[in-house]
Design a protein around this motif. Structure first.
Motif, PDB file in Angstrom:
ATOM      1  N   LEU A 186      19.964 -51.218  74.152  1.00  0.00           N
ATOM      2  CA  LEU A 186      18.489 -52.032  74.080  1.00  0.00           C
ATOM      3  C   LEU A 186      18.656 -52.651  72.796  1.00  0.00           C
ATOM      4  CD1 LEU A 186      16.204 -49.861  76.244  1.00  0.00           C
ATOM      5  CD2 LEU A 186      17.264 -51.786  76.901  1.00  0.00           C
ATOM      6  N   SER A 187      17.881 -53.695  72.679  1.00  0.00           N
ATOM      7  CA  SER A 187      17.487 -54.451  71.178  1.00  0.00           C
ATOM      8  C   SER A 187      16.687 -53.228  70.715  1.00  0.00           C
ATOM      9  CB  SER A 187      17.266 -55.728  71.276  1.00  0.00           C
ATOM     10  OG  SER A 187      18.235 -56.430  71.831  1.00  0.00           O
ATOM     11  N   GLU A 188      16.816 -53.364  69.192  1.00  0.00           N
ATOM     12  CA  GLU A 188      15.678 -52.359  68.544  1.00  0.00           C
ATOM     13  C   GLU A 188      15.374 -53.166  67.278  1.00  0.00           C
ATOM     14  OE1 GLU A 188      17.868 -48.683  67.556  1.00  0.00           O
ATOM     15  OE2 GLU A 188      19.446 -49.848  67.161  1.00  0.00           O
ATOM     16  N   LEU A 189      14.171 -52.985  66.824  1.00  0.00           N
ATOM     17  CA  LEU A 189      13.595 -53.421  65.594  1.00  0.00           C
ATOM     18  C   LEU A 189      14.370 -52.623  64.390  1.00  0.00           C
ATOM     19  CD1 LEU A 189       9.666 -53.791  65.263  1.00  0.00           C
ATOM     20  CD2 LEU A 189      11.349 -53.351  63.428  1.00  0.00           C
ATOM     21  N   VAL A 247      16.459 -57.821  63.971  1.00  0.00           N
ATOM     22  CA  VAL A 247      16.757 -57.131  65.246  1.00  0.00           C
ATOM     23  C   VAL A 247      18.077 -56.701  65.502  1.00  0.00           C
ATOM     24  CG1 VAL A 247      16.752 -57.353  67.826  1.00  0.00           C
ATOM     25  CG2 VAL A 247      14.785 -58.315  66.476  1.00  0.00           C
ATOM     26  N   ARG A 289      17.826 -42.175  58.720  1.00  0.00           N
ATOM     27  CA  ARG A 289      17.672 -41.119  60.146  1.00  0.00           C
ATOM     28  C   ARG A 289      19.099 -41.112  60.688  1.00  0.00           C
ATOM     29  NH1 ARG A 289      12.558 -40.581  63.216  1.00  0.00           N
ATOM     30  NH2 ARG A 289      12.415 -39.390  61.185  1.00  0.00           N
ATOM     31  N   THR A 295      23.238 -59.004  64.843  1.00  0.00           N
ATOM     32  CA  THR A 295      21.922 -59.098  64.111  1.00  0.00           C
ATOM     33  C   THR A 295      21.177 -60.489  64.694  1.00  0.00           C
ATOM     34  OG1 THR A 295      22.899 -60.505  62.571  1.00  0.00           O
ATOM     35  CG2 THR A 295      22.846 -57.954  62.163  1.00  0.00           C
ATOM     36  N   ARG A 296      19.982 -60.340  64.556  1.00  0.00           N
ATOM     37  CA  ARG A 296      19.203 -61.781  64.804  1.00  0.00           C
ATOM     38  C   ARG A 296      17.947 -61.452  64.003  1.00  0.00           C
ATOM     39  NH1 ARG A 296      21.039 -65.559  66.849  1.00  0.00           N
ATOM     40  NH2 ARG A 296      22.379 -64.324  68.168  1.00  0.00           N
ATOM     41  N   HIS A 297      18.031 -62.718  62.894  1.00  0.00           N
ATOM     42  CA  HIS A 297      17.078 -62.885  61.853  1.00  0.00           C
ATOM     43  C   HIS A 297      15.853 -63.841  62.358  1.00  0.00           C
ATOM     44  CE1 HIS A 297      20.475 -61.228  59.635  1.00  0.00           C
ATOM     45  NE2 HIS A 297      19.702 -61.126  58.648  1.00  0.00           N
ATOM     46  N   SER A 314      11.076 -51.187  56.143  1.00  0.00           N
ATOM     47  CA  SER A 314      11.751 -50.076  56.751  1.00  0.00           C
ATOM     48  C   SER A 314      12.737 -49.326  56.085  1.00  0.00           C
ATOM     49  CB  SER A 314      12.624 -51.174  57.914  1.00  0.00           C
ATOM     50  OG  SER A 314      12.015 -52.009  58.427  1.00  0.00           O
ATOM     51  N   THR A 353      21.306 -55.314  67.834  1.00  0.00           N
ATOM     52  CA  THR A 353      21.562 -54.598  69.366  1.00  0.00           C
ATOM     53  C   THR A 353      23.162 -54.358  69.458  1.00  0.00           C
ATOM     54  OG1 THR A 353      20.193 -56.607  69.955  1.00  0.00           O
ATOM     55  CG2 THR A 353      21.777 -55.595  71.690  1.00  0.00           C
ATOM     56  N   THR A 376       4.932 -50.489  59.557  1.00  0.00           N
ATOM     57  CA  THR A 376       5.885 -49.298  58.987  1.00  0.00           C
ATOM     58  C   THR A 376       5.228 -48.347  58.462  1.00  0.00           C
ATOM     59  OG1 THR A 376       7.764 -51.077  58.789  1.00  0.00           O
ATOM     60  CG2 THR A 376       7.979 -49.004  57.715  1.00  0.00           C
ATOM     61  N   ALA A 401      12.501 -54.679  58.775  1.00  0.00           N
ATOM     62  CA  ALA A 401      11.581 -55.807  58.199  1.00  0.00           C
ATOM     63  C   ALA A 401      11.087 -55.914  56.856  1.00  0.00           C
ATOM     64  CB  ALA A 401      10.285 -55.409  59.075  1.00  0.00           C
ATOM     65  N   SER A 435      10.369 -48.725  61.429  1.00  0.00           N
ATOM     66  CA  SER A 435       9.359 -49.629  61.859  1.00  0.00           C
ATOM     67  C   SER A 435       9.218 -49.796  63.350  1.00  0.00           C
ATOM     68  CB  SER A 435      10.026 -51.139  61.297  1.00  0.00           C
ATOM     69  OG  SER A 435      10.049 -50.839  59.911  1.00  0.00           O
ATOM     70  N   ASN A 454      16.616 -69.398  66.308  1.00  0.00           N
ATOM     71  CA  ASN A 454      16.511 -67.776  66.715  1.00  0.00           C
ATOM     72  C   ASN A 454      15.391 -67.518  67.569  1.00  0.00           C
ATOM     73  OD1 ASN A 454      19.271 -67.558  65.448  1.00  0.00           O
ATOM     74  ND2 ASN A 454      18.346 -66.121  63.726  1.00  0.00           N
ATOM     75  N   LEU A 506      12.428 -60.470  59.837  1.00  0.00           N
ATOM     76  CA  LEU A 506      12.595 -59.373  60.671  1.00  0.00           C
ATOM     77  C   LEU A 506      14.167 -59.550  61.217  1.00  0.00           C
ATOM     78  CD1 LEU A 506      11.543 -57.024  62.542  1.00  0.00           C
ATOM     79  CD2 LEU A 506      10.847 -59.026  64.235  1.00  0.00           C
ATOM     80  N   ASP A 516      21.224 -61.739  72.641  1.00  0.00           N
ATOM     81  CA  ASP A 516      21.954 -60.436  72.381  1.00  0.00           C
ATOM     82  C   ASP A 516      21.734 -59.460  73.095  1.00  0.00           C
ATOM     83  OD1 ASP A 516      22.609 -62.242  70.093  1.00  0.00           O
ATOM     84  OD2 ASP A 516      20.823 -61.242  69.051  1.00  0.00           O
ATOM     85  N   LEU A 545      10.090 -54.796  72.298  1.00  0.00           N
ATOM     86  CA  LEU A 545      11.211 -55.651  72.204  1.00  0.00           C
ATOM     87  C   LEU A 545      11.925 -56.217  73.274  1.00  0.00           C
ATOM     88  CD1 LEU A 545      13.016 -55.527  68.757  1.00  0.00           C
ATOM     89  CD2 LEU A 545      13.841 -56.718  70.666  1.00  0.00           C
ATOM     90  N   PRO A 603      17.691 -46.730  60.111  1.00  0.00           N
ATOM     91  CA  PRO A 603      18.352 -46.183  61.382  1.00  0.00           C
ATOM     92  C   PRO A 603      19.807 -46.090  61.072  1.00  0.00           C
ATOM     93  CG  PRO A 603      17.371 -48.179  61.813  1.00  0.00           C
ATOM     94  CD  PRO A 603      17.290 -48.083  60.240  1.00  0.00           C
TER      95      PRO A 603
END
Ligand code: FES
Ligand code: FES
Ligand code: FES
Ligand SMILES: [Fe+3]
Ligand SMILES: [Fe+3]
Ligand SMILES: [Fe+3]
Lengths: 418, 164, 418, 164, 164, 418
Positions: D122-125, D115, C202, D90-92, D153, D117, E117, D128, E123, B111, D113, B152, B125, D157
């Motif tokens: 766009l990819s988002e954090l 991520v 959220r 997901t991306r671990h 976190s 998408t 965070t 974590a 985060s 990854n 972490l 991704d 990112l 979201p």
């Protein structure tokens, strides 16, 4: 969060289409009016290719302006486009990018629609029997017929799907017009298409900057080293700039030459690399296709949402999806023809290295658009200068001109009443 | 590619050599020693950056698709000499390396996450995905014979200039 | 960045509470008025549980609308709520989520306040003696008394803390009213509470959508497989929809049944999974508690900021904290009772898998709210349809109705003057 | 958990086997081979996703709390069949693995972490935190007997659908 | 620093010990056991956090520049007692560790990413860069004699309180 | 996205400069006017140090307000400043932070400019000859002279570069005035500077809060433990607050003492740590420099964009670059003098640990500014209280006062007409 945009007061000198106020790229009120008048009324927008949904029940998500839509093929094979928004309480019901289905079911309360957008099921519409009484349900005068999805007008032109929220929009072919339509049908002559794949980018600039970029034959030979050096596109080429009678659509048509030094068009051009040679030339292994009938490149802009690219053997549609006044998504669909042999398909895929978000002659288009937007944001009161080739509009027999941009803004001012 | 067989079949030394190859790969890109990047591949090689969407749907289009070290060198020339762009730093994070023997070489996947930072701006990112690679012994060292970057992050934030 | 919202002109047909304009979910001006009239004036908002700050000096950060507050317990055991904003130069002085303190000290210039919000110390207020002169200091007419923190009115009802910026707000119990208050006191009867922990999410949708969600007994048996399949909540249940006389608060009361197939309520419901069985049923190991007196589920909405959940053995308060017009934070506080035995505590924790941002019957509520907001953003001029169970307001003896939502908007229009 | 004793006490082979377990864990989730996920746990197992806030304050509530492979399978059924949601990749990324022997097995912790998408975005954090795990030998391979995902976190979201 | 020579010259055990040092470093910071942080350094040591801009241009200014374990302890005192700030969690992801022998010790470099965070907030990607370190044997364990954190994220989101 | 800001109606009691409405920190309309009146008209802004571009052709990117500019040294050694925006179609042409060049070439169409901003080349201006015809080109009346880059007025004062979009701005020295100018020339007396490096932070607060912070001698001895404990800055010091006649610029001048306990200024001050000792004192190894002539610290605010710091041996300029109404970038340039020996350079670098985004006495300034902004956002209608040392304006012989802040707002109201 919605906000009220600055009221539109531009002092834009009547018919000075050679000067464009920065404000049209940065003002939220102007953008709202653009959505209303270009994307949602009186115009046709690109939503996809018929080849993407070949079978009955196939669907894909797409967009018209900032509105999500679903493009589907009914059991009868007919293609329909509906807004992706449930009539009950507004849910964007379709969350899978593409698939195959018999009906659209909204997850929240399972209202169900057929692929044409007709409401066909409302749970407990007649209420629920409990013992001897019937609980709830919809009012007796509730009519399924009046609660369907928003249906868009649809026209499919040789495999390319266009839609409009405006059912009174003029017919698609008339909308495009014969001058540009001729070149549209040069690429899309009814042959079966083969989709090769997608590229997606979000460009932080106003959507019109991309229309301008593809109506701007001035920059390719200056910004793009590969074009000027290898002669794919430069100022000394035999070119034609074609525009429809209203000035909104255009075709840039040209014929590659052998590139190399030329006092006229490479002297002092820093992007020209006289001694550049490729370590592996397969990326530029161009083979002439019979249907070209001459031109090696035709770039079409179908206002407001579509660009059609033929650059030697590479073909794509590019879909403009605005994201607010200062950004847009740019979705590339590369394709070939069903009867391409493996060799030609490989060739198209290799030449695809020139295009898209990483492409040798297009990655920097996105960059300069971003830099333009930054420049506009710095200085609300100013205007751009588009005077190459004069200050008037219409077509041209060469590419040393910004006439197509001026033509677009002539039309723009008319519709926008600015 | 489904997960490769247990790396138990790979010797500790080989595993560490593979890990080191990934580390050097990230190091030369993040240090902007681009000219070293092609040297991490064999002469005959494949390097492709592919949106996961195309990969999963069996669509052949790649964002970048190179078939020889020559093409890699042409890309290096482009990003250093011909492609106008706003310069940015990259930072590659790589984890979850799985290695399986394959003939003389190895099949590996990992990854990755690439962070982009432009001058005077916050880090962002940029691109996340997985490497699906074929690694071989080449003149006493390990090199990529094939490297697939399946990302991704299908919606690319404007442009993709440097290798992933 | 503050911006001026679009002036409010909704053509909302008088008393058409069965149709809700998308605009009320997307218009910044309407949202500003909501904050003013619902969150900051004339209403009571939830800020926490007394059990969270058991000891003198304990404090926790919370929020009323978009304003940060600090909830504290004074040395006298009394609970006070102050705005988290220094009277000197506006610093949000409290940055630790919870703790224990004797005073609040602002970091910038060390103005100090007691837990009631009274200003008790201003460094160098009388100036600093240097040799024979005294330098600076506050003016002689500067009064500590007139520079305290903003104090909120506070009422604690059986361990639940409510606050209001409006010291003239009607008393809390009158505000809630007897109809819904009865169910509030069913859960909060004065027993000591035991806090089990927090979940925070959220949700990118307008805050009212969550109020609607918990006033909507239509969706649980359709969206939530677990409810319809295991009979925790479905249309064929004995239910009661209770509303206060002004229509703002509500209680959805129901009694689980055995689930399973039913032509009336599962036929054609895609979320119903007839053959679904759990590999481990401990998650649904429900034990009836004496205080239920019948209902297995009671969901209370205390407008505008609180939801109280009793779903079989799982209990929580859910706090709505708006974040602009198109998002809100949703803070869950799960609790049990001080006299629960270990078995019951484990049971509540296991059933908690159904709730919160990952819960089997609530993760998707957040999702559909997000999709609704997206739908609203697409089409400013339209409205939702809330006509299940008719078009009027008030309570109901069943759950096949959207009457509670209509009731809320009846009240909403009155206060908002829309 | 404070840092475990030096991993020096763990054989190189075992350490690599533990690393591989983490790699396979991330791989099966990011490839969306969800049905394989429970197989990485022992039949009797604990899997908990816990906000750091609750963990640090000794509050027992978890965002997800499973106590058997059966419950893990029920979760897989939910995310594939019953929980309506917008699908996402997901991306671990996992690093800083510390391993200590514990009876027949190992105590391990690592930073992660995730991520997220979504299609066309766009990819988002996304999330974590740290893994705090108990790993044991089980039928000739390593499996998680206990896996705690303590996440920083705390403000999620919107929703958390797939395993962390 | 250009990439160090092949880690092949470093024994497997040493390499794993170095990796463990990095893991413990991240672990003690992310667990907020700040007082343990100086103990990962030798008494005479250098710790510097440097914007990549200054590093690349040969400008000597650092964001933090410490020259002894004493200075590290003074920093710990400051972040726990004197520097007013909104508390935040950190999460360190480290990958691409390259190790080369150097006298008794090692030269190492690695990529890192720190996620921040704050309570009640999402985060965020906080600081990305590379470690350029000198590691030595010290009383039977490995410690940092020199640690450079060269960060890409030149525009710091307000403040930098805890060590990178 | 541009939006229309709330019209400016502040009821700000005439000459009540001891009370500042939160609105001036949060209102987009007010911010737009600030940019116009302070950053783009009638004022001088800092853009860099001459030492950063020592050689002909050297350039660096900088900013004036929210506009990007490029600072360059011409072949003649003269320093010029131009806006980073192409005259053709608005592209922010310069994307490298610093470098050396002979001309500026815009990437899009290769218009080229000399370092003074004059347009010197337009590709195909005269058209391109093809066979016997000439294609396109610019109109005959197109004049290079009228399409240059926007040039800023420039003044270099002892090595410090200031620029203004307003060519009618009063001369720089008159603008700064003798009172503060004296202290400016104390640091910048013409000696050659040595740049040590940069620190950059984005602070989520209104830009004026940083000006206030450095006009606020009240906080250092209270917020910053190191200052009060080690006596670098505290209320019992001999200090002088100097302000120019218009009240916009200021100098805070003071003399360190030995710190330690003092009933007057440390009693009850939580940040004072009586027993604090450093494990390694080299960070505070202060050596008096001859040019100090007494003061150990002088902090200058040159409204609106520059702070000049001398804190014992640490020297820096701090550049304020607004980023919308609620954030700004803060760029530190640390420097010494060309004739510093290695020992002094090391000392300056060690003391730099006190400053910047991580500094012992400045990291928390950014934090409190962020908390202030949050406080302002909570409560649009309120105002801050700046009454320490009275309610009037002007200088002071001590540091127990907020007079410099009041003075700034006196000037602010005059120019802003608020
Ligand atoms: S919102 Fe679509 S069914 Fe209710
Ligand atoms: S702002 Fe709170 S003490 Fe000054
Ligand atoms: S925009 Fe600069 S040359 Fe055209
Ligand atoms: Fe181009
Ligand atoms: Fe629900
Ligand atoms: Fe300060």
């Amino acid at each position: 969060m919605e906000t009220i945009p600055r009221p539109i007061e531009l002092d834009w000198h009547p018919d000075a289409c050679a000067r464009i106020p920065y404000r049209v790229y940065t003002d939220a009120a102007i953008f709202e009016r653009e959505l209303e008048r270009f994307f949602y009324r009186g115009h046709w927008c690109y939503v996809g290719l018929a080849a993407e949904i070949p079978n009955p029940g196939d669907f894909k998500r797409s967009a018209v302006g900032e509105r999500g839509v679903v493009v589907a093929r009914g059991r009868d094979g007919a293609i329909t486009v509906v807004e992706n928004r449930c009539a009950h309480r507004g849910v964007q019901f379709c969350q899978t990018p593409h698939g195959n289905t018999k009906t659209f079911v909204c997850p929240y309360h399972q209202w169900s629609y057929d692929l044409k957008g007709n409401l066909i099921g409302v749970p407990f519409r007649k209420g629920v029997r409990q013992g001897d009484r019937v609980n709830g349900g919809m009012p007796d005068d509730f009519e399924l017929g009046s609660h369907g999805l928003t249906k868009l007008a649809v026209e499919v032109w040789n495999g390319v799907i266009f839609a409009s929220f405006d059912h009174d929009a003029e017919p698609l072919r008339a909308y495009v017009g014969p001058e540009v339509g001729r070149y549209f049908e040069r690429v899309f002559d009814g042959r079966e298409l083969a989709v090769l794949g997608y590229s997606r980018q979000r460009i932080p600039g106003n959507w019109k900057l991309m229309m301008e970029n593809i109506k701007d034959p001035y920059h390719p030979g200056l910004l793009h080293t590969w074009f000027v050096t290898f002669g794919l596109w430069r100022a000394d080429q035999q070119s034609e700039m074609i525009v429809d009678e209203r000035g909104r659509h255009a075709a840039m048509v040209s014929r590659k030459n052998d590139g190399g030094r030329s006092d006229a068009v490479t002297a002092g051009v820093t992007s020209f690399k006289e001694n550049m040679v490729l370590h592996d030339e397969r990326v530029l292994d161009v083979v002439v296709e019979p249907w070209w009938n001459g031109p090696t490149v035709t770039m079409l802009t179908l206002f407001p949402s579509l660009i059609v690219q033929q650059q030697v053997n590479s073909l794509s549609t590019r879909h403009i999806v605005p994201r607010g006044v200062d950004a847009f998504d740019f979705v590339w669909t590369h394709f070939g023809f069903a009867d391409d042999d493996a060799e030609m398909t490989r060739r198209r895929l290799r030449q695809a290295n020139l295009f898209g978000p990483a492409g040798y002659v297009s990655a920097d288009d996105g960059e300069v658009i971003e830099f333009s937007q930054r420049g506009f944001a710095q200085h609300a009161g100013l205007e751009t200068v588009c005077e190459l080739g004069g200050r008037d509009r219409g077509g041209a027999e060469h590419n040393v001109t910004e006439t197509l941009i001026r033509s677009m803004y002539g039309y723009y001012r008319e519709v926008m009443e600015l | 590619m489904s997960a490769p067989p247990a790396t138990a079949f790979v010797s500790v030394e080989d595993r560490l050599r593979v890990e080191e190859l990934y580390a050097r790969y990230a190091c030369c890109l993040d240090d902007r020693r681009f000219e070293e990047w092609p040297e991490l591949f064999t002469d005959e090689c494949v390097y492709r950056v592919v949106p996961r969407e195309n990969y999963d749907r069996g669509l052949p289009l790649a964002t970048l698709s190179f078939e020889s070290k020559g093409m890699l060198r042409d890309r290096v020339y482009a990003i250093t000499e011909t492609l106008f762009h706003e310069p940015y730093y990259t930072r590659h994070l790589v984890s979850g390396i799985l290695v399986a023997p394959d003939g003389g070489g190895f099949r590996a996947r990992a990854n990755y996450l690439v962070v982009r930072t432009k001058a005077g701006a916050l880090s962002e990112l940029y691109n996340a995905g997985r490497y699906v690679d074929h690694i071989v012994e080449d003149a006493g060292t390990l090199r990529f014979k094939e490297k697939l970057c399946v990302f991704d992050s299908e919606l690319i934030p404007n442009s993709l200039i440097y290798p992933i």
